[in-house]
Scaffold this motif. Structure first.
Motif: not given
Length: 110
Positions: A7-24, A28-34
């Protein structure tokens, strides 16, 4: 999904539209590494010190978030810059060689 790489190979941009929550925020790092440029909210990028407009685009306003995605799709130079810097950021800070080197130093001092 069993393997996100297809799926990453078919993508042009990685998005993380998180507005609330917690955790690691590993996506984002997966998108960047790809090699994908990333647009995130501040909350989505929380926990790692990214540099806005250098290795990621950070926007909390919905219109500006969408505009950032569009700018990456239209501006090849910006897209390339954010992609390359993001991949370098992950390699420099989270590559196994880097992590193991830090661990070795810790173990040597025990």
């Amino acid at each position: 999904v069993p393997d996100v790489r297809e799926y990453l190979k078919k993508s042009k941009v990685g998005i993380s539209p998180i507005r609330y929550g917690s955790g690691t925020r590993l996506k984002i790092m997966t998108y960047m590494a790809a090699g994908l440029p990333v647009v995130s909210t501040l909350k989505g990028a929380e926990g790692v010190v990214y540099t806005n407009n250098e290795n990621i685009l950070l926007e909390d306003n919905a219109k500006e978030f969408a505009d950032a995605i569009i700018s990456l799709l239209k501006d090849e130079e910006l897209c390339s810059k954010i992609s390359k810097n993001g991949a370098k950021f992950v390699a420099d800070n989270f590559d196994w060689k880097h992590i193991c080197s830090k661990l070795e130093k810790i173990y040597e001092n025990i």
